[in-house]
Design a protein around this motif. Structure first.
Motif, short mmCIF file in Angstrom:
data_model
loop_
_atom_site.label_atom_id
_atom_site.label_comp_id
_atom_site.label_asym_id
_atom_site.label_seq_id
_atom_site.Cartn_x
_atom_site.Cartn_y
_atom_site.Cartn_z
N GLN A 51 41.21 27.25 40.60
CA GLN A 51 41.94 28.27 39.89
C GLN A 51 41.18 29.90 40.18
O GLN A 51 42.18 30.78 39.81
N ALA A 52 40.48 29.38 41.18
CA ALA A 52 39.57 30.97 41.74
C ALA A 52 41.14 31.58 42.69
O ALA A 52 41.82 32.85 42.39
N SER A 53 41.84 31.15 43.17
CA SER A 53 43.14 31.42 43.98
C SER A 53 44.06 32.48 43.15
O SER A 53 44.37 33.46 42.91
N LEU A 54 44.66 31.60 41.53
CA LEU A 54 44.87 31.86 40.69
C LEU A 54 44.64 32.79 39.86
O LEU A 54 45.12 34.42 40.05
N ILE A 55 43.62 33.03 39.84
CA ILE A 55 43.01 34.43 39.25
C ILE A 55 42.97 35.29 40.46
O ILE A 55 43.46 36.29 39.75
N LEU A 56 43.08 35.17 41.57
CA LEU A 56 42.94 36.62 42.69
C LEU A 56 44.21 37.60 42.75
O LEU A 56 44.78 37.75 42.11
N VAL A 57 45.53 35.97 42.40
CA VAL A 57 46.90 36.46 42.60
C VAL A 57 46.82 36.81 40.99
O VAL A 57 48.18 38.32 41.12
N THR A 58 47.05 36.55 40.08
CA THR A 58 46.94 37.47 39.24
C THR A 58 46.07 38.41 38.98
O THR A 58 47.45 38.80 38.10
N VAL A 59 45.64 38.58 39.01
CA VAL A 59 44.83 40.44 39.11
C VAL A 59 46.54 40.53 39.68
O VAL A 59 45.69 42.39 39.17
N GLY A 60 46.43 41.23 40.75
CA GLY A 60 47.34 41.62 41.48
C GLY A 60 49.01 42.15 40.43
O GLY A 60 49.05 42.31 40.16
N SER A 215 50.38 42.56 46.77
CA SER A 215 50.58 41.42 47.81
C SER A 215 48.77 41.41 48.59
O SER A 215 48.64 40.42 49.21
N LEU A 216 48.11 42.35 48.45
CA LEU A 216 46.41 42.59 48.73
C LEU A 216 45.72 41.30 48.19
O LEU A 216 45.52 40.18 48.88
N PHE A 217 45.51 41.07 47.08
CA PHE A 217 45.31 39.91 45.70
C PHE A 217 46.29 38.45 46.07
O PHE A 217 45.26 37.62 46.31
N ALA A 218 47.60 38.68 46.41
CA ALA A 218 47.84 37.32 47.07
C ALA A 218 47.60 36.93 48.11
O ALA A 218 47.41 35.97 48.20
#
Length: 311
Positions: A51-60, A215-218
């Protein structure tokens, strides 16, 4: 007066994340009783890594939502990032970052200069960027640089390095929102753009930075995903747009803007992941899982009542 307002805002942010924290604790206890494997250290580490990728996207996504916006294009940015990063060309990763920032810039320009609603603007870029990802890599494949594969498999203190760096990113973003001038202006812009303007806040610049960060976090989420897959996939980011919005709402961030933080949405991602993992361990049908998740989301976001039209 300013100190009192800041203290009140911080307290509200903590309270906004409380429901999902309680739900996460209840779910963990329930699954721990129902299945002895649900809370094993290895299973929890696997969930965090996945879930690390989704957490990063969710932060953005959360940063944009705090401005009373929405970014539907994050999933396509994830796909585009994996498509670019998996090509054997010089500077593939910097090129992916620049491409993602270009998407954020286009989103902000459409919203600020042409007055396009965030949903319509980011829906348009979502479609265009998805097409670009398919043009660059029509089918899954390719390979990422060796250092990305090494990063995906690296560990520190017994934890996967991607998990540690994701937690660090959440911590930094949370501190920036809670303890910086940017965070204060972000909240003010989302709560009332007119009042923020009268207070001297450059709301246009804040919205621009918010969409660039989204976009950067995505892109960071896409790079993390490409490293795990060791290849590119032009459709891999499709679920991220809706999932990041769901986690943001579940985490207590007001979709109308002006209230929230990143801790709650990050916990929202983990809640949904742990719920799905636990239901799988209990051999619950996928169809029932969808019904259960949908019902829980309705209950969780029922507090997001709008007093005026808009998001």
């Amino acid at each position: 007066m300013k100190l009192a307002r800041a203290t009140t805002a911080a307290r509200l942010r903590r309270l906004s994340a409380l429901p999902v924290m309680v739900l996460l604790a209840i779910l963990a206890i329930g699954l721990g009783i129902a299945s002895p494997h649900a809370l094993s250290a290895q299973n929890l580490i696997n969930i965090l890594n996945q879930q690390a990728s989704l957490i990063l996207v969710t932060v953005g996504q959360t940063i944009v939502v705090l401005t009373a916006g929405l970014d539907l294009s994050v999933g396509s940015v994830v796909s585009l990032t994996t498509a670019i990063a998996s090509h054997d060309i010089p500077f593939a990763v910097p090129l992916a970052v620049l491409a993602a920032l270009a998407v954020g810039l286009v989103n902000a320009t459409g919203i600020l200069k042409f007055g396009i609603h965030p949903i319509l603007m980011t829906l348009s870029t979502m479609t265009a960027v998805q097409g670009l990802a398919l043009l660059i890599r029509p089918i899954p494949g390719g390979t990422v640089p060796d250092w990305m594969r090494s990063y995906a498999g690296a560990e520190l203190f017994g934890l996967p390095l991607p998990v540690i760096l994701t937690a660090l990113a959440v911590l930094i973003a949370g501190m920036a929102i809670s303890h910086s001038r940017f965070g204060l202006h972000l909240m003010a812009t989302g709560a009332s753009p007119q009042s923020a303007l009268l207070g001297g806040v450059n709301t246009g610049r804040i919205i621009l930075v918010a969409y660039l960060l989204s976009s950067l976090f995505a892109c960071l989420g896409g790079l993390n995903l490409a490293a795990r897959l060791a290849s590119g996939d032009p459709l891999v980011g499709a679920p991220f747009g809706i999932d990041s919005i769901a986690a943001t709402a579940l985490g207590g961030t007001q979709l109308s803007g002006g209230l929230g933080g990143v801790a709650g949405p990050a916990a929202g991602v983990l809640f949904l992941a742990l719920l799905g993992n636990g239901l799988n361990l209990l051999n619950i049908s996928t169809y029932y899982q969808m019904i259960i998740k949908g019902a829980l989301l309705i209950l969780a976001v029922s507090a997001h009542r709008r007093n005026q039209p808009g998001l």
